[in-house]
Design an enzyme around this catalytic site. Structure first.
Site, PDB file in Angstrom:
ATOM      1  N   LYS A  22      12.015  -4.721   3.700  1.00 22.47           N
ATOM      2  CA  LYS A  22      11.130  -3.558   3.565  1.00 22.47           C
ATOM      3  C   LYS A  22      10.012  -3.614   4.608  1.00 22.47           C
ATOM      4  O   LYS A  22       9.693  -2.611   5.244  1.00 22.47           O
ATOM      5  CB  LYS A  22      10.493  -3.547   2.162  1.00 22.47           C
ATOM      6  N   ASN A  23       9.427  -4.793   4.784  1.00 20.73           N
ATOM      7  CA  ASN A  23       8.270  -4.876   5.674  1.00 20.73           C
ATOM      8  C   ASN A  23       8.639  -4.812   7.154  1.00 20.73           C
ATOM      9  O   ASN A  23       7.765  -4.769   8.014  1.00 20.73           O
ATOM     10  CB  ASN A  23       7.446  -6.136   5.368  1.00 20.73           C
ATOM     11  N   ARG A  92       1.647   2.043   1.297  1.00 21.92           N
ATOM     12  CA  ARG A  92       0.657   1.345   2.097  1.00 21.92           C
ATOM     13  C   ARG A  92       1.135   1.183   3.557  1.00 21.92           C
ATOM     14  O   ARG A  92       0.378   1.232   4.503  1.00 21.92           O
ATOM     15  CB  ARG A  92       0.427  -0.036   1.463  1.00 21.92           C
ATOM     16  N   CYS A 116      -0.084  -0.634  -3.243  1.00 17.74           N
ATOM     17  CA  CYS A 116      -0.419  -1.407  -4.445  1.00 17.74           C
ATOM     18  C   CYS A 116      -1.868  -1.870  -4.412  1.00 17.74           C
ATOM     19  O   CYS A 116      -2.393  -2.234  -3.365  1.00 17.74           O
ATOM     20  CB  CYS A 116       0.508  -2.618  -4.546  1.00 17.74           C
ATOM     21  N   ARG A 121      -8.052  -4.308   0.901  1.00 18.58           N
ATOM     22  CA  ARG A 121      -7.170  -3.872   1.987  1.00 18.58           C
ATOM     23  C   ARG A 121      -7.856  -2.930   2.981  1.00 18.58           C
ATOM     24  O   ARG A 121      -7.396  -1.806   3.216  1.00 18.58           O
ATOM     25  CB  ARG A 121      -5.881  -3.262   1.425  1.00 18.58           C
ATOM     26  N   PRO A 122      -8.955  -3.377   3.595  1.00 24.69           N
ATOM     27  CA  PRO A 122      -9.582  -2.535   4.615  1.00 24.69           C
ATOM     28  C   PRO A 122      -8.721  -2.476   5.878  1.00 24.69           C
ATOM     29  O   PRO A 122      -7.772  -3.255   6.017  1.00 24.69           O
ATOM     30  CB  PRO A 122     -10.901  -3.249   4.898  1.00 24.69           C
ATOM     31  N   ILE A 123      -9.060  -1.560   6.798  1.00 19.52           N
ATOM     32  CA  ILE A 123      -8.290  -1.478   8.053  1.00 19.52           C
ATOM     33  C   ILE A 123      -9.216  -1.596   9.271  1.00 19.52           C
ATOM     34  O   ILE A 123      -8.911  -1.100  10.341  1.00 19.52           O
ATOM     35  CB  ILE A 123      -7.438  -0.190   8.128  1.00 19.52           C
ATOM     36  N   ASP A 124     -10.349  -2.291   9.049  1.00 17.26           N
ATOM     37  CA  ASP A 124     -11.314  -2.436  10.146  1.00 17.26           C
ATOM     38  C   ASP A 124     -10.690  -3.083  11.385  1.00 17.26           C
ATOM     39  O   ASP A 124     -10.973  -2.690  12.516  1.00 17.26           O
ATOM     40  CB  ASP A 124     -12.532  -3.242   9.661  1.00 17.26           C
ATOM     41  N   ASP A 306       3.443 -12.592  -0.906  1.00 21.98           N
ATOM     42  CA  ASP A 306       4.338 -11.691  -1.639  1.00 21.98           C
ATOM     43  C   ASP A 306       5.277 -12.446  -2.578  1.00 21.98           C
ATOM     44  O   ASP A 306       5.861 -11.835  -3.476  1.00 21.98           O
ATOM     45  CB  ASP A 306       5.162 -10.846  -0.654  1.00 21.98           C
ATOM     46  N   ILE A 328      -4.749 -14.757   0.551  1.00 25.17           N
ATOM     47  CA  ILE A 328      -4.586 -13.552   1.377  1.00 25.17           C
ATOM     48  C   ILE A 328      -5.247 -12.328   0.734  1.00 25.17           C
ATOM     49  O   ILE A 328      -5.975 -11.606   1.391  1.00 25.17           O
ATOM     50  CB  ILE A 328      -3.091 -13.262   1.659  1.00 25.17           C
ATOM     51  N   ARG A 398       9.555   0.233  -5.184  1.00 21.95           N
ATOM     52  CA  ARG A 398       8.949   0.292  -3.846  1.00 21.95           C
ATOM     53  C   ARG A 398       9.577  -0.725  -2.923  1.00 21.95           C
ATOM     54  O   ARG A 398       9.565  -0.546  -1.714  1.00 21.95           O
ATOM     55  CB  ARG A 398       7.459  -0.081  -3.913  1.00 21.95           C
TER      56      ARG A 398
HETATM   57  C1  UD1 Z   1       1.528  -6.896   5.013  1.00 19.81           C
HETATM   58  C2  UD1 Z   1       2.704  -6.673   4.103  1.00 19.81           C
HETATM   59  C3  UD1 Z   1       2.398  -7.199   2.703  1.00 19.81           C
HETATM   60  C4  UD1 Z   1       1.976  -8.654   2.789  1.00 19.81           C
HETATM   61  C5  UD1 Z   1       0.845  -8.840   3.792  1.00 19.81           C
HETATM   62  C6  UD1 Z   1       0.493 -10.306   4.016  1.00 19.81           C
HETATM   63  C7  UD1 Z   1       3.713  -4.658   4.969  1.00 19.81           C
HETATM   64  C8  UD1 Z   1       4.027  -3.219   4.762  1.00 19.81           C
HETATM   65  N1  UD1 Z   1       2.979  -5.252   4.019  1.00 19.81           N
HETATM   66  O1  UD1 Z   1       0.423  -6.162   4.464  1.00 19.81           O
HETATM   67  O2  UD1 Z   1       3.575  -7.070   1.916  1.00 19.81           O
HETATM   68  O3  UD1 Z   1       1.517  -9.060   1.518  1.00 19.81           O
HETATM   69  O4  UD1 Z   1       1.219  -8.277   5.053  1.00 19.81           O
HETATM   70  O5  UD1 Z   1       1.595 -11.015   4.426  1.00 19.81           O
HETATM   71  O6  UD1 Z   1       4.167  -5.275   5.927  1.00 19.81           O
HETATM   72  N2  UD1 Z   1      -7.502  -7.255   6.320  1.00 19.81           N
HETATM   73  C9  UD1 Z   1      -8.794  -6.867   6.625  1.00 19.81           C
HETATM   74  N3  UD1 Z   1      -8.957  -5.915   7.584  1.00 19.81           N
HETATM   75  C10 UD1 Z   1      -7.914  -5.335   8.240  1.00 19.81           C
HETATM   76  C11 UD1 Z   1      -6.594  -5.737   7.913  1.00 19.81           C
HETATM   77  C12 UD1 Z   1      -6.424  -6.700   6.933  1.00 19.81           C
HETATM   78  O7  UD1 Z   1      -9.760  -7.383   6.073  1.00 19.81           O
HETATM   79  O8  UD1 Z   1      -8.142  -4.473   9.098  1.00 19.81           O
HETATM   80  C13 UD1 Z   1      -7.290  -8.288   5.274  1.00 19.81           C
HETATM   81  C14 UD1 Z   1      -6.537  -7.734   4.052  1.00 19.81           C
HETATM   82  O9  UD1 Z   1      -7.419  -7.092   3.151  1.00 19.81           O
HETATM   83  C15 UD1 Z   1      -5.929  -8.979   3.490  1.00 19.81           C
HETATM   84  C16 UD1 Z   1      -5.602  -9.803   4.747  1.00 19.81           C
HETATM   85  O10 UD1 Z   1      -6.420  -9.275   5.780  1.00 19.81           O
HETATM   86  O11 UD1 Z   1      -6.867  -9.676   2.722  1.00 19.81           O
HETATM   87  C17 UD1 Z   1      -4.142  -9.736   5.166  1.00 19.81           C
HETATM   88  O12 UD1 Z   1      -3.753  -8.411   5.311  1.00 19.81           O
HETATM   89  P1  UD1 Z   1      -2.585  -7.941   6.300  1.00 19.81           P
HETATM   90  O13 UD1 Z   1      -1.934  -9.128   6.936  1.00 19.81           O
HETATM   91  O14 UD1 Z   1      -3.147  -6.893   7.180  1.00 19.81           O
HETATM   92  O15 UD1 Z   1      -1.579  -7.296   5.260  1.00 19.81           O
HETATM   93  P2  UD1 Z   1      -0.886  -5.894   5.342  1.00 19.81           P
HETATM   94  O16 UD1 Z   1      -0.464  -5.604   6.739  1.00 19.81           O
HETATM   95  O17 UD1 Z   1      -1.668  -4.881   4.595  1.00 19.81           O
END
Ligand code: UD1
Length: 417
Positions: A22-23, A92, A116, A121-124, A306, A328, A398
């Site tokens: 999926k990912n 997501r 979920c 889960r910020p995107i900064d 996961d 994480i 999902r």
């Molecule tokens: C992806 C996977 C998810 C998996 C995760 C970690 C997909 C669709 N999802 O999620 O299944 O659990 O990787 O292996 O591939 N963070 C920030 N700022 C950001 C981005 C992330 O603070 O801009 C934090 C997140 O809140 C989290 C950590 O970094 O605590 C890891 O997140 P990230 O590796 O980005 O996970 P996803 O890409 O959301």
């Protein structure tokens, strides 16, 4: 609203082919907006998350159709650069359309994604990295308007944390940028390599995926290609958990062993024995599992967050105490409430969960609140005495393709109503 009914304590046996990841599917589908012409994606799992990505592709003007596990995307040029809230909220993983559409159309307007509730889960990091490539981003009321007035330009980007999504967004935005982009402290997950493989097949020049430094030489344009997604290592880990709690022997087909090293080692610790042949992996579980050394979730190649939930379900019926440290996500123990209803003895505080194995779990009405939590409750139900009624099946759907059929084929007593 469907429910799963599971009568526990049936031994599993037989073999099963593991679905595509999926990912990987989500970023690869998003990447297809960059590839002119036809992309054929094999082994694309049929999930609510992947179907949501296909809907976004169609909205943007691509033709996207599925025939079994094969998805065909025909990209004759995007007709839109905005993605409505309703579509973004369905998954997501839709956040990777940010980098992809920005690169393909020079502009993208979308809202923050759904998915979920397992943490903030910020995107900064995504936004900061895209700004370094020349994007101008306005954020208002959860909507993002992102443009590249002077085109995207290669840059040196150091991520503060190896975020999977941020690494993918940079790769997507940088592969047709002007010049070279270097991503330092990149995520090393196998799904990053899969995305790089797809993009490189489309004509991109990405080197170093799978390591912590990825170098992307921008090219003018990408063309469609045929690509088979890697197997889903989290589905494999979940099936291993199901075998582990039921004292079963099952064989997973179509897996990549090196993606499962940390998972296999945790289950070996619990007393499972594995045998590996080419792309098959057989797990033989003991009558009773043992507790494990501390389980720390970490970025790849560490133990995957996961797979924490299903492993925790297994630890709840092991002999002794297992300690989990979730590094994480902040809010990833919500499945423990359901497990406790079934008789598990788990204490959580912040990142920590202490699981005292109990002799037996008991079937109960429980409700899933996230994808992997749902997998943990299914795992627990398979070894519980009596019947479990699971609500929140939409979360399971999902990420797991026809999971009740997969488990039934292995001998589980499970039905969706
Ligand atoms: C992806 C996977 C998810 C998996 C995760 C970690 C997909 C669709 N999802 O999620 O299944 O659990 O990787 O292996 O591939 N963070 C920030 N700022 C950001 C981005 C992330 O603070 O801009 C934090 C997140 O809140 C989290 C950590 O970094 O605590 C890891 O997140 P990230 O590796 O980005 O996970 P996803 O890409 O959301």
């Amino acid at each position: 609203m469907s429910k799963l009914y599971i009568s526990g304590r049936k031994r599993l046996s037989g073999d099963v082919t593991v679905q595509g990841a999926k990912n990987s599917a989500l970023p690869v589908l998003a990447a297809s907006v960059l590839a002119e012409g036809e992309s054929v994606i094999y082994r694309c799992p049929l999930l609510s998350d992947t179907e949501a990505s296909l809907r976004i592709l169609r909205w943007l003007g691509c033709r996207a159709q599925r025939s079994g596990g094969t998805v065909l995307v025909n990209n004759g040029g995007l007709k839109r650069f905005d993605i409505p809230d309703g579509l973004m909220r369905q998954t997501r993983g839709s956040i990777v359309f940010l980098g992809a559409v920005l690169a393909a159309a020079g502009r993208v307007r979308l809202s923050l994604p759904g998915g979920c509730e397992i943490g903030l889960r910020p995107i900064d990091m995504h936004l900061e990295a895209l700004r370094r490539l020349g994007a101008v981003i306005k954020e208002r009321h959860g909507r993002l308007d992102c443009r590249a007035p002077h085109g995207l330009k290669g840059a040196d980007i150091t991520l503060p944390f190896p975020s999977v999504g941020a690494t993918e967004n940079v790769m997507l935005a940088a592969c047709t940028a002007n010049g070279t982009t270097t991503v330092t402290n990149a995520a090393k997950e196998p799904e990053i390599c899969d995305l790089a493989d797809y993009l490189n097949r489309c004509g991109a020049r990405i080197k170093g995926a799978g390591g912590s430094v990825i170098v992307i030489d921008g090219v003018r344009r990408l063309h469609g290609c045929a690509h088979a997604l890697i197997p889903d290592r989290i589905t494999a880990a979940t099936l291993i958990s199901c075998a582990a709690v039921t004292g079963s022997e099952i064989t997973l087909k179509g897996v990549i062993h090196s993606h499962l090293t940390a998972v296999v080692s945790a289950f070996e610790d619990a007393g499972c024995v594995f045998s590996a042949h080419e792309n098959e992996l057989t797990v033989i579980a003991p009558e009773r599992l043992s507790s494990m050394k501390i389980v720390r979730t970490m970025p790849y190649p560490g133990f995957p967050t996961d797979a924490q939930a299903p492993l925790l379900a297994a630890a709840s019926v092991a002999d002794g105490t297992t300690v989990f440290i979730e590094n994480i996500f902040e809010n990833r123990y919500r499945h423990t409430a359901g497990l406790a209803r079934m008789g598990a003895d788990i204490k959580t505080e912040g990142k920590l969960a202490v699981v005292e194995g109990v002799p037996r779990l008991y079937g109960a009405p429980v409700e899933a609140t996230d994808l992997r939590g749902a997998a943990a409750l299914v795992t627990a139900a398979l070894c519980a005495e009596g019947k479990t009624e699971l609500e929140g099946v939409k979360y399971l759907e999902r990420g797991y393709e026809g999971f009740e059929q997969v488990l039934s084929s292995l001998g589980a007593d499970i039905a969706k109503v």
